[in-house]
Design an enzyme around this catalytic site. Structure first.
Site, short mmCIF file in Angstrom:
data_model
loop_
_atom_site.label_atom_id
_atom_site.label_comp_id
_atom_site.label_asym_id
_atom_site.label_seq_id
_atom_site.Cartn_x
_atom_site.Cartn_y
_atom_site.Cartn_z
N THR A 55 -29.57 40.23 -24.52
CA THR A 55 -28.87 39.01 -24.86
C THR A 55 -28.55 39.12 -25.92
O THR A 55 -27.28 38.69 -26.48
CB THR A 55 -29.75 38.11 -24.60
N ALA A 108 -20.59 40.73 -25.20
CA ALA A 108 -20.24 39.31 -25.22
C ALA A 108 -19.21 39.07 -24.44
O ALA A 108 -18.48 37.84 -24.51
CB ALA A 108 -19.94 39.13 -26.85
N HIS A 154 -16.60 39.03 -18.01
CA HIS A 154 -15.52 39.72 -17.20
C HIS A 154 -14.97 39.04 -16.17
O HIS A 154 -15.58 38.04 -15.57
CB HIS A 154 -16.67 41.08 -16.61
N CYS A 171 -20.22 34.35 -47.22
CA CYS A 171 -19.36 34.90 -46.18
C CYS A 171 -19.15 34.08 -44.99
O CYS A 171 -17.94 34.14 -44.46
CB CYS A 171 -20.27 36.17 -45.74
#
Lengths: 481, 116, 427
Positions: free
Chosen positions: A41, A46, A49, A404
């Site tokens: 996982t 990611a 489909h 960031c």
């Protein structure tokens, strides 16, 4: 006596827990790690489909196409990020063009909606950085991209809200079938009784299955995939997932836009014996570089911020193996969940519960099932006015811990105390993204270690990096021992 | 007769110099290299920079240094001496942390001002 | 709903970062007529110097040898004496220029959101360390692999040692300094590996940080494997060929629990994500003219946020110039219209800073800093416009790790349009 014990806290196990929590039953999910969603996982492409690839008639084809259609609702209910990227399968020579035509037929056969073949010019118009020399493209607008471990975290949070329970650091060391139930031994210490056991243990599924099956119907042969991650600065480099034409080795190296703007390049594919080896190899990373250039041009390789690798729980059965055990039908195998496992996961959960466990519809439905997860909008996604509101609620939203990814102290603290928490450097990173950016924690790790130590009231030398017993520091200096 | 070799660090040239028991220095390109080599075999000294504990709202360590270079052989003894000190803020740069450390006539000085 | 508007301020110059660079820039930018504010994300001023407790700073600026905190203290005292405004614990998230002034959006837990309208911005936010991912270090993902600067902070500020048995990849000064520091505090440092055939650190650090403690330096070596289940257990280093590829059969293994990475620093320009700041692919910092002004008028850059320096003294000197330019800019003394004559690195030169001279504002001599591509004992730097040599300078002990500089005077130029080139000739 519990009704259901689910072994494994990946997307599959957690979504099964959520699906079962729609009924008046008792559920316990067991995870051997100190956090859920730590293996397949955590390290995959990611992608949700469309379903153009699995063999027609297979469970993979059925559950992939069904899973794809479930994600939009799932994302709304569980507040998980989902981008409607679409995808191109890219053919570069005549042989590949022929295969592409077959894939088109296969997609239609599998029930994929909205599928089309595009010529090179049309494809190039839509995807500016598509590699030169592409002859034809299969357009799959229903392909999507999500944030996989948040799917697992969100599913479990929602299952807990609806009465399920979970335990981390709980490794199943033995399963003993007795009459109409099972005794499940945890960490060779504790025993739990359950009427049903659902085996969603990923690469370890075969080892668990051996407790109840005389002849194992499958073996897990882990397949390692390595990836590059490009900084989110490259957002927009490609809009869609780019696939090569699949070969007998699998889907091949892909170019995948991620929900936060990063681009993923990979994976490689290599069978191995070890179930924990997640190394990266220089020559494999070179392989990714070479193959990804067949899909896209101008790839900004200088923006690579990270490499990682993960294991797919590929089985010798060559399809998902989702069946009751032969001798003990209250033990359900949910095994061999490799690609398209993430896509299929909600459909797998539905299949396990509706088709296998509640075929006779005897399970009492919960009248007060709440499908919605409560999630605060992250600081980085908030507008200025919303940020001011966040600050008014908790002044620690003024302390930017990770610049960031724009994560605040209030968010880190909330993650440490969340219902499905894992107060490690990586556990925090998975939940709030602190350390996922350009500096990879170079700046924020020091602060996060101190926040975790403060919240748990432990010295910073006891803060773990990821698993149990992985402190990032050795000892305090200047201390008389 | 034993010969010791070393790199001279007096200037960026970095001569590889050798010195024997009679303090004959070879390989140096200037006089300063000879002085350096003799000092390195007779009385090598080093500045030590380290930290001591401090009670403060800002940090848990105060940076310190030796007031001048100290005998190289004493480096780890000085480190031990630093382990037993705990300062209390406020501390200013150049405040004495240890007076006459190990009876060398050299002090340990704070190199940072920590007011709260 | 009651709305908290956050605090809004108007200032002439915002300085992002209160380390060596920001302090020097602010000090030279401030005068009686303008307003300057420094925004610092940490709880104290001084930046990275606070954790660089070793000595060797200040030889050029103060003509004496100071430790990092002492060097910072001198500027912090001056800064307070000048009564320049500053905010601590304050992180700048973005800078935009919707119309005629910059809007700097910053956060802290006292003011919440801070919106600052400014005429000029000085970027002096320092740099970050290159990571395992950026150098694509192969092997297992275990605890115990850390950038050397992070380990330095844990050790010198927080008082914690990262590990017991340590190996260091990269022989830049941070790596060497950490080899000594960890040894002094009780760790065993098993070695330092350097990809290049020479160290990027000062000879003095090789001698006093490695030789003094018998720590081996493996030149032309790199880490090729990392093993361990939870914590790092073993690393493999290998010798590399002239293309930096590992040579089979040269493997050496070390049982260590910690690998420190000292593999380079990168200027931090993240706050300009939403603006079109032009960056140099070599330095990764802004491209500036001789006033340290970037392609965006009113944005100046200096210190390690512009390009990574080896000595803080050069950071100070450069930042003072950037600060002075920002002051002139808000006073209207720098002509808006620019006419940039580029300075191009040629044979043997990796990059120059500044990358151009703005001919419309070129009155005083300009110092050009640059780095070479390789190590040489002697060489000559030649400055040309086209085929015309306008200056030559002999140099000894040239190395990529050491910044070189030369001065270009207005009267040396043969015309206003032919690009200036700098090249290195070696025998």
């Amino acid at each position: 006596m519990l009704d259901y014990v689910i072994i494994g806290g990946g997307v599959v196990g957690t979504l099964i827990a959520r699906e079962l929590s729609k009924y008046e039953v008792s559920i316990l999910l067991l995870e051997k790690e100190n956090d859920i969603g730590n293996h397949a996982t955590l390290a995959n492409s990611a992608i949700i489909h469309s379903g153009h690839d699995p063999k027609p008639g297979s469970l993979k084809a059925q559950l992939c196409v069904r899973g794809n259609t479930m994600y939009e609702t799932l994302a709304k209910e569980l507040k998980i990020p989902l981008i409607f990227s679409g995808a191109f399968v890219v053919a570069r020579d005549q042989e590949e063009v022929d295969t592409l035509d077959l894939l088109y037929q296969r997609a239609l056969h599998n029930g994929v909606k909205e599928v089309a073949l595009l010529d090179a010019d049309e494809a190039q118009n839509r995807e500016g950085n598509l590699a030169d020399g592409v002859l034809k493209v299969l357009d799959l607008p229903t392909t999507k991209v999500t944030y996989p471990w948040e799917v697992a975290i969100a599913a479990l949070e929602n299952a807990l809200l609806n009465g399920a329970q979970f335990k981390t650091n709980a490794k199943v060391t033995k399963i003993s079938p007795v009459n109409d139930h099972f005794i499940v031994e945890i960490n060779q210490q504790e025993e739990i009784e359950a009427r049903y056991v659902i085996n969603a243990a990923g690469v370890y599924a075969d080892e668990l299955a051996s407790f109840v099956e005389d002849d194992l119907p499958y073996r897990i042969t882990p397949r390692r995939g390595e990836y590059f991650v490009l900084d989110k600065k490259v957002k927009g480099f490609v809009e869609r997932v780019l696939y090569p034409v699949p070969s007998d080795k699998g889907k091949g190296v892909l170019v995948v836009p991620q929900v936060h703007g990063n681009i993923l390049l990979g994976p490689t594919s290599e069978f191995q014996d070890a179930k924990e080896n997640r190394d990266n190899h220089s020559d494999h990373l070179n392989w990714i570089r070479r193959d990804s250039e067949k899909l896209a041009k101008n790839i900004p390789f200088d923006q690579i911020i990270r490499t990682f690798s993960g294991l797919r729980a590929t089985s010798t059965y060559h399809d998902f193996y989702i069946q009751p055990a032969k001798k003990h039908p209250q033990f359900i195998h949910v095994a061999g969940i490799d690609s398209p496992g993430l896509t299929a996961a909600p459909a797998i959960a539905e299949y396990v519960v509706k088709t296998l466990l509640n075929r006779d519809q005897r399970l009492p439905k919960k009248t007060d099932f709440n499908p919605n997860r409560v999630k605060k909008k992250p600081f980085y996604e908030s507008h200025f006015e919303e940020k001011l509101q966040l600050f008014k609620e908790d002044h620690r939203h003024g302390h930017i811990v990770c610049k960031c990814e724009r994560v605040t102290e209030a968010e880190v603290v909330a993650a440490i105390h969340s219902p499905v928490a894992s107060p490690t450097i990586k556990g925090i990173k998975k939940r709030v993204r602190a350390g996922s950016g350009l500096c990879q924690g170079g700046y924020c790790e020091n602060t996060i270690v101190k926040i975790i130590a403060r919240e748990l009231n432990i010295p910073i030398s006891e803060v773990d990096y990821y698993e149990k017993e992985t402190p990032i520091l050795w000892k305090e200096t200047k201390v008389k021992r | 007769m034993s010969v010791k070799s070393m790199i001279c660090i007096v200037c960026p040239v970095g001569c590889h110099v050798s010195i024997d028991d009679n303090h004959t220095v070879t390989g140096n390109r200037c006089k300063r290299g000879e002085t350096y080599a003799i000092k390195e075999v007779t009385n090598p000294t080093r500045m030590i920079t380290s930290t001591v504990k401090i009670k403060s709202n800002l940090t848990t360590r105060l940076s310190v240094k030796t007031s001048e270079p100290i005998a190289k052989t004493l480096i780890f003894e000085v480190m031990d001496a630093l382990n037993s000190v705990e300062m209390q803020a406020p501390v200013s740069t150049d405040d004495v942390v240890i007076k006459n450390v190990l009876d060398t006539g050299i002090d340990i000085l704070a190199t940072r001002t920590i007011l709260e | 709903m009651e709305r908290n508007e956050g605090e809004t301020m108007n200032v002439d110059i915002v300085v992002i970062g209160g380390g060596a660079s920001g302090l020097a820039a602010a000090l030279s930018a401030k005068d009686e007529t303008n307003s300057v504010i420094v925004l610092e994300r940490e709880h104290v001023l001084g930046g990275i110097l606070n954790q660089c407790i070793h000595n060797g700073f200040g030889l050029h600026v103060f003509r004496e040898e100071l430790t990092g905190p002492e060097y910072a203290s001198r500027f912090i005292e001056k800064f307070h004496a000048e009564n320049i405004d500053y905010k601590l614990d304050t992180t700048v998230l973005s800078i935009n220029k919707p119309d005629d002034c910059f809007i700097v959006e910053a956060y802290n837990n006292e003011d919440g959101a801070l919106t600052i309208h400014a005429k000029a911005v000085i970027l002096s936010s320092g740099c970050y360390e290159r990571t395992r991912g950026q150098i694509k270090l192969p092997g297992a993902r275990v605890a115990g692999i850390m950038p050397a600067g992070s380990a330095q902070r844990y050790l010198n500020i927080d008082g914690y040692l990262a590990g017991k048995d340590v190996f260091i990849l990269g022989s830049g000064d941070i790596g060497l300094i950490m080899a000594r520091r960890m040894t002094l505090e009780g760790a065993k440092v098993h070695g330092v590996a350097e990809l290049m055939p020479y160290s990027n650190g000062l000879t003095r650090n090789i001698v006093q940080c490695l030789h003094d403690f018998d720590i081996p330096l493996y030149l032309s070596h790199t880490v090729t494997d990392i093993k361990g289940t939870k914590r790092l257990e073993e690393i493999t280093i290998q010798e590399v060929d002239e293309n930096y590829q590992p040579i089979a059969g040269t493997e050496k293994k070390f049982s260590v629990d910690t690998l420190l990475l000292s593999v380079g620093l990168v200027p931090d320009t993240m706050v300009f994500e939403s603006m079109d700041l032009t960056l140099s692919p070599i330095t990764k910092g802004a491209i500036v003219d001789h006033t340290y002004q970037s392609n965006i008028p009113g944005i100046f850059a200096c210190g390690n946020a512009l390009h990574v320096h080896d000595l803080v003294d050069w950071v100070t000197i450069e930042s003072e110039k950037a600060g002075a330019s920002a002051k002139r800019y808000v006073a209207g003394e720098i002509k808006e219209e620019r006419n940039n004559l580029t300075i191009e690195p040629r044979e043997g030169i990796r990059y120059t800073v500044p990358q151009s001279i703005d001919m419309n504002n070129f009155k005083e001599p300009v110092t050009v800093m640059f780095r070479v591509t390789n190590k040489y004992d002697v060489g000559t730097f030649t400055v040309k416009q086209g085929d015309t040599i306008i200056q030559q300078k002999k140099a000894r002990f040239i190395a990529p790790a050491e910044m070189e500089s030369l001065m270009i005077k207005p009267e040396q130029l043969i015309d206003q349009t032919t690009p200036i080139t700098i090249e290195l000739e070696v025998k």
